[in-house]
Design a protein around this motif. Structure first.
Motif, PDB file in Angstrom:
ATOM      1  N   GLN A 275      -8.244 -13.812  -3.328  1.00 47.68           N
ATOM      2  CA  GLN A 275      -9.344 -12.993  -2.842  1.00 47.68           C
ATOM      3  C   GLN A 275      -8.943 -12.014  -1.743  1.00 47.68           C
ATOM      4  O   GLN A 275      -9.727 -11.133  -1.408  1.00 47.68           O
ATOM      5  CB  GLN A 275     -10.482 -13.872  -2.346  1.00 47.68           C
ATOM      6  N   GLY A 276      -7.777 -12.179  -1.153  1.00 44.36           N
ATOM      7  CA  GLY A 276      -7.408 -11.232  -0.118  1.00 44.36           C
ATOM      8  C   GLY A 276      -6.177 -11.635   0.646  1.00 44.36           C
ATOM      9  O   GLY A 276      -5.506 -12.621   0.332  1.00 44.36           O
ATOM     10  N   ALA A 277      -5.890 -10.839   1.660  1.00 46.55           N
ATOM     11  CA  ALA A 277      -4.742 -11.077   2.528  1.00 46.55           C
ATOM     12  C   ALA A 277      -5.143 -10.760   3.964  1.00 46.55           C
ATOM     13  O   ALA A 277      -6.071  -9.982   4.201  1.00 46.55           O
ATOM     14  CB  ALA A 277      -3.566 -10.200   2.106  1.00 46.55           C
ATOM     15  N   MET A 278      -4.450 -11.379   4.903  1.00 42.26           N
ATOM     16  CA  MET A 278      -4.701 -11.080   6.316  1.00 42.26           C
ATOM     17  C   MET A 278      -3.369 -10.997   7.041  1.00 42.26           C
ATOM     18  O   MET A 278      -2.374 -11.590   6.623  1.00 42.26           O
ATOM     19  CB  MET A 278      -5.580 -12.146   6.969  1.00 42.26           C
TER      20      MET A 278
ATOM     21  N   HIS B   4     -14.429 -22.937  -5.224  1.00 47.45           N
ATOM     22  CA  HIS B   4     -13.497 -22.853  -6.350  1.00 47.45           C
ATOM     23  C   HIS B   4     -12.639 -21.605  -6.181  1.00 47.45           C
ATOM     24  O   HIS B   4     -12.849 -20.598  -6.861  1.00 47.45           O
ATOM     25  CB  HIS B   4     -14.252 -22.835  -7.673  1.00 47.45           C
ATOM     26  N   VAL B   5     -11.667 -21.661  -5.271  1.00 42.60           N
ATOM     27  CA  VAL B   5     -10.809 -20.514  -4.977  1.00 42.60           C
ATOM     28  C   VAL B   5      -9.735 -20.403  -6.056  1.00 42.60           C
ATOM     29  O   VAL B   5      -9.010 -21.368  -6.323  1.00 42.60           O
ATOM     30  CB  VAL B   5     -10.153 -20.670  -3.584  1.00 42.60           C
TER      31      VAL B   5
ATOM     32  N   ALA C  60     -10.306  -8.492  -1.950  1.00 38.09           N
ATOM     33  CA  ALA C  60     -10.412  -8.071  -3.342  1.00 38.09           C
ATOM     34  C   ALA C  60     -11.802  -8.407  -3.885  1.00 38.09           C
ATOM     35  O   ALA C  60     -12.414  -9.386  -3.465  1.00 38.09           O
ATOM     36  CB  ALA C  60      -9.347  -8.789  -4.177  1.00 38.09           C
ATOM     37  N   PRO C  61     -12.310  -7.594  -4.813  1.00 40.22           N
ATOM     38  CA  PRO C  61     -13.587  -7.923  -5.449  1.00 40.22           C
ATOM     39  C   PRO C  61     -13.507  -9.275  -6.159  1.00 40.22           C
ATOM     40  O   PRO C  61     -12.455  -9.658  -6.662  1.00 40.22           O
ATOM     41  CB  PRO C  61     -13.780  -6.798  -6.473  1.00 40.22           C
ATOM     42  N   VAL C  62     -14.620 -10.003  -6.165  1.00 41.91           N
ATOM     43  CA  VAL C  62     -14.695 -11.299  -6.829  1.00 41.91           C
ATOM     44  C   VAL C  62     -15.689 -11.185  -7.972  1.00 41.91           C
ATOM     45  O   VAL C  62     -16.806 -10.695  -7.787  1.00 41.91           O
ATOM     46  CB  VAL C  62     -15.129 -12.392  -5.831  1.00 41.91           C
ATOM     47  N   ASP C  63     -15.281 -11.623  -9.150  1.00 41.09           N
ATOM     48  CA  ASP C  63     -16.138 -11.574 -10.338  1.00 41.09           C
ATOM     49  C   ASP C  63     -16.683 -10.169 -10.584  1.00 41.09           C
ATOM     50  O   ASP C  63     -17.843  -9.991 -10.976  1.00 41.09           O
ATOM     51  CB  ASP C  63     -17.301 -12.567 -10.203  1.00 41.09           C
ATOM     52  N   GLY C  64     -15.868  -9.155 -10.330  1.00 49.65           N
ATOM     53  CA  GLY C  64     -16.255  -7.776 -10.578  1.00 49.65           C
ATOM     54  C   GLY C  64     -17.210  -7.177  -9.564  1.00 49.65           C
ATOM     55  O   GLY C  64     -17.605  -6.028  -9.691  1.00 49.65           O
ATOM     56  N   ARG C  65     -17.587  -7.965  -8.560  1.00 49.44           N
ATOM     57  CA  ARG C  65     -18.511  -7.458  -7.539  1.00 49.44           C
ATOM     58  C   ARG C  65     -17.707  -6.974  -6.344  1.00 49.44           C
ATOM     59  O   ARG C  65     -16.765  -7.627  -5.902  1.00 49.44           O
ATOM     60  CB  ARG C  65     -19.467  -8.567  -7.083  1.00 49.44           C
ATOM     61  N   SER C  66     -18.102  -5.836  -5.799  1.00 46.19           N
ATOM     62  CA  SER C  66     -17.426  -5.323  -4.610  1.00 46.19           C
ATOM     63  C   SER C  66     -17.724  -6.233  -3.420  1.00 46.19           C
ATOM     64  O   SER C  66     -18.713  -6.968  -3.415  1.00 46.19           O
ATOM     65  CB  SER C  66     -17.849  -3.889  -4.320  1.00 46.19           C
ATOM     66  N   VAL C  67     -16.878  -6.170  -2.435  1.00 45.65           N
ATOM     67  CA  VAL C  67     -17.044  -6.977  -1.236  1.00 45.65           C
ATOM     68  C   VAL C  67     -18.160  -6.365  -0.391  1.00 45.65           C
ATOM     69  O   VAL C  67     -18.128  -5.167  -0.072  1.00 45.65           O
ATOM     70  CB  VAL C  67     -15.727  -7.041  -0.428  1.00 45.65           C
ATOM     71  N   ALA C  68     -19.134  -7.178  -0.040  1.00 45.87           N
ATOM     72  CA  ALA C  68     -20.286  -6.693   0.732  1.00 45.87           C
ATOM     73  C   ALA C  68     -19.848  -6.293   2.137  1.00 45.87           C
ATOM     74  O   ALA C  68     -18.963  -6.917   2.731  1.00 45.87           O
ATOM     75  CB  ALA C  68     -21.352  -7.783   0.809  1.00 45.87           C
TER      76      ALA C  68
END
Length: 178
Positions: free
Chosen positions: A107-110, A96-97, A130-138
């Motif tokens: 969610q981001g760019a490349m 579900h992007v 970008a963080p998803v649902d307030g969570r930082s990117v692992a």
């Protein structure tokens, strides 16, 4: 050759040539993709893994490189030989992007920037996530992207010249191997 590749690949088999273990499925291009002509403005949906991270759906919408850099910078880099091609896109992962009103994943760019040299091409890739649902990117995601990108362009470098020159439109610059 890389620009040609993005205008031509359209099957799961093509994706497997590009990365035989991480690429799983080509789920289709949007109608903006014009085979042999343009991928800018088009969206591709695929399923792929990132190294040790299991396969996940991916949404990638390509943009004109002029939009990604300072005004005139991409044109100047091409004219000076500091860049030969840039492939830029907005990216998203999962079933579900989230898309903005223009259809861009959030969610981001490349950016993949290529510079031709006398001994081949130099490729530099950059991902901004970008963080998803307030969570930082692992950290594992970043490492997975690094591993995936290194591998996929390594694989592609081995098969792309033959695929490119096999296209009758590209026969004029086939090198003589003897």
């Amino acid at each position: 050759m890389l620009d040609w590749w993005f205008k031509e690949f359209d099957t799961t088999q093509h994706l497997l040539l590009w990365h035989p273990t991480d690429h799983v499925e080509h789920c289709g291009w949007s109608p903006q993709w014009q085979k042999g002509q343009s991928y800018v403005g088009a969206t591709i949906r695929a399923v792929e893994a990132l190294g040790n991270i299991p396969p996940v759906a991916a949404v990638i919408r390509f943009h004109d490189p002029e939009e990604a850099f300072s005004p005139g910078a991409y044109t100047a880099a091409r004219q000076s030989g500091n860049a030969s091609l840039a492939v830029v896109a907005r990216i998203g992962f999962g079933d579900h992007v989230a898309l903005d009103s223009a259809g861009d994943p959030q969610q981001g760019a490349m950016a993949h920037v290529v510079r031709d040299t006398p001994f081949g091409a130099v490729l530099r890739s950059c991902f901004l996530l970008a963080p998803v649902d307030g969570r930082s990117v692992a950290d594992e995601i970043g490492l997975g992207l690094l591993q995936h990108c290194h591998s996929e362009f390594g694989y592609l470098s081995r098969c792309l010249p033959s695929l490119y020159w096999a296209d009758p439109a590209n026969r004029a610059d086939v090198p003589d191997m003897w």
